[in-house]
Design an enzyme around this catalytic site. Structure first.
Site, mmCIF file in Angstrom:
data_model
loop_
_atom_site.group_PDB
_atom_site.id
_atom_site.type_symbol
_atom_site.label_atom_id
_atom_site.label_comp_id
_atom_site.label_asym_id
_atom_site.label_seq_id
_atom_site.Cartn_x
_atom_site.Cartn_y
_atom_site.Cartn_z
ATOM 1 N N SER A 28 71.229 44.143 11.799
ATOM 2 C CA SER A 28 72.605 44.549 12.085
ATOM 3 C C SER A 28 72.687 45.049 13.518
ATOM 4 O O SER A 28 71.671 45.352 14.142
ATOM 5 C CB SER A 28 73.062 45.640 11.110
ATOM 6 O OG SER A 28 72.255 46.792 11.258
ATOM 7 N N GLY A 29 73.906 45.119 14.029
ATOM 8 C CA GLY A 29 74.100 45.605 15.389
ATOM 9 C C GLY A 29 74.674 44.546 16.307
ATOM 10 O O GLY A 29 74.909 43.404 15.906
ATOM 11 N N THR A 31 73.497 42.853 18.955
ATOM 12 C CA THR A 31 72.720 41.642 19.245
ATOM 13 C C THR A 31 72.679 40.737 18.026
ATOM 14 O O THR A 31 72.728 39.504 18.151
ATOM 15 C CB THR A 31 71.288 42.004 19.697
ATOM 16 O OG1 THR A 31 71.368 42.983 20.744
ATOM 17 C CG2 THR A 31 70.564 40.787 20.232
ATOM 18 N N GLY A 82 67.733 43.331 16.207
ATOM 19 C CA GLY A 82 67.625 43.915 17.538
ATOM 20 C C GLY A 82 66.889 45.237 17.464
ATOM 21 O O GLY A 82 66.295 45.584 16.438
ATOM 22 N N ASP A 84 66.919 49.473 19.455
ATOM 23 C CA ASP A 84 67.456 50.398 20.459
ATOM 24 C C ASP A 84 66.427 50.665 21.555
ATOM 25 O O ASP A 84 66.781 50.891 22.710
ATOM 26 C CB ASP A 84 67.889 51.702 19.784
ATOM 27 C CG ASP A 84 68.980 51.454 18.745
ATOM 28 O OD1 ASP A 84 70.006 50.851 19.100
ATOM 29 O OD2 ASP A 84 68.790 51.834 17.579
ATOM 30 N N GLY A 95 68.335 51.982 14.349
ATOM 31 C CA GLY A 95 69.197 52.832 13.535
ATOM 32 C C GLY A 95 70.406 53.368 14.253
ATOM 33 O O GLY A 95 71.120 54.217 13.722
ATOM 34 N N GLY A 96 70.652 52.873 15.476
ATOM 35 C CA GLY A 96 71.859 53.291 16.191
ATOM 36 C C GLY A 96 73.123 52.982 15.419
ATOM 37 O O GLY A 96 74.120 53.691 15.524
ATOM 38 N N GLU A 103 67.438 48.048 6.935
ATOM 39 C CA GLU A 103 66.676 47.233 7.883
ATOM 40 C C GLU A 103 65.182 47.303 7.560
ATOM 41 O O GLU A 103 64.479 46.292 7.631
ATOM 42 C CB GLU A 103 66.945 47.695 9.314
ATOM 43 C CG GLU A 103 68.349 47.332 9.800
ATOM 44 C CD GLU A 103 68.729 47.988 11.116
ATOM 45 O OE1 GLU A 103 69.735 47.568 11.688
ATOM 46 O OE2 GLU A 103 68.029 48.926 11.559
ATOM 47 N N LYS A 121 66.212 47.657 26.900
ATOM 48 C CA LYS A 121 65.654 48.271 25.690
ATOM 49 C C LYS A 121 64.129 48.406 25.748
ATOM 50 O O LYS A 121 63.529 48.999 24.856
ATOM 51 C CB LYS A 121 66.044 47.440 24.459
ATOM 52 C CG LYS A 121 67.543 47.192 24.308
ATOM 53 C CD LYS A 121 68.307 48.470 24.133
ATOM 54 C CE LYS A 121 69.814 48.243 24.133
ATOM 55 N NZ LYS A 121 70.302 47.450 23.013
#
EC number: 5.3.1.6
Length: 219
Positions: A28-29, A31, A82, A84, A95-96, A103, A121
């Site tokens: 997730s996120g 990217t 992706g 962080d 976990g952002g 995940e 990153k």
């Protein structure tokens, strides 16, 4: 070149690791959003995906890609996500977006973890530029925060955020993590912690870095 363009380059390059007729794991996120957009171009070649967040599930379905539950699969060929922060050894902070627990579950099902990042990153020491998220059962929030202070961190409650599992997030600032695997286990052993955002036990096997010169693949 913008950060978003570099994310798209990394996401496009990740398609080469998707094998036909397989179910893949998707994180997730921002990217991953780029990756799911790219995945739509080969959606007829795969069976579907297991998603690590409700948001990714919704995006996959919107693209016409079948979504499977993690309990429906015995294993996955690849998990694509992706990070962080990521070290040269493949240890990550994630976990952002508050999806760290799911995940970890989905990535643990996979033979290979493919991590897509832009060059911003990449770090030598985790915690240098991004706080460490910790998912916590709500009633344990204050207790866990005190334990994180004792470990040398400065935890901050992420106000207004509830995870897909109904829990809360503490973001730990000023926390350089020199031994990621040891710290991952130490924090996970605090009563009330569901999991933390250090991915060292399940590290990235392949790192794809989006750059202005194209995708750089580190194995």
């Amino acid at each position: 070149m913008t950060q978003q363009e570099m994310k798209k380059i990394a996401a496009q390059a990740a398609l080469q690791f998707v094998k036909p007729d397989t179910i893949i794991g998707v994180g997730s996120g921002s990217t991953v959003n780029c990756f799911i957009d790219a995945l739509a171009s080969i959606k007829d070649e795969i069976k579907g995906a297991v998603a690590a967040s409700k948001a990714s599930e919704d995006q996959l379905r919107a693209m016409g890609i079948e979504v499977f539950n993690a309990n429906e699969v015995a294993g996955l060929d690849v998990y694509i996500d992706g990070a962080d922060e990521i070290t040269p050894q493949g240890a990550m902070i994630k976990g952002g977006g508050a999806a760290l627990t799911r995940e970890k579950i989905v990535s643990s099902l996979a033979k290979q973890f493919i991590c897509m990042v832009d060059s911003s990153k990449q770090v030598d020491v985790l915690g240098s530029s991004f706080p460490l998220p910790v998912e916590v059962i709500p009633m344990a929030r204050s207790y866990v925060a005190r334990q994180l202070v004792a470990l040398g961190g400065s935890p901050e409650y992420r106000e207004g955020v509830v995870t897909d599992n109904g829990n809360v997030i503490l973001d730990v600032h000023n926390f350089n993590i020199y031994e990621p695997l040891k710290m991952e286990h130490t924090i996970n052993n605090i009563a009330g912690v569901v999991t933390n955002g250090i991915f060292a036990q399940r590290y990235a096997n392949i790192i794809i870095v989006g750059t202005a010169e194209g995708a750089k693949i580190i194995k």
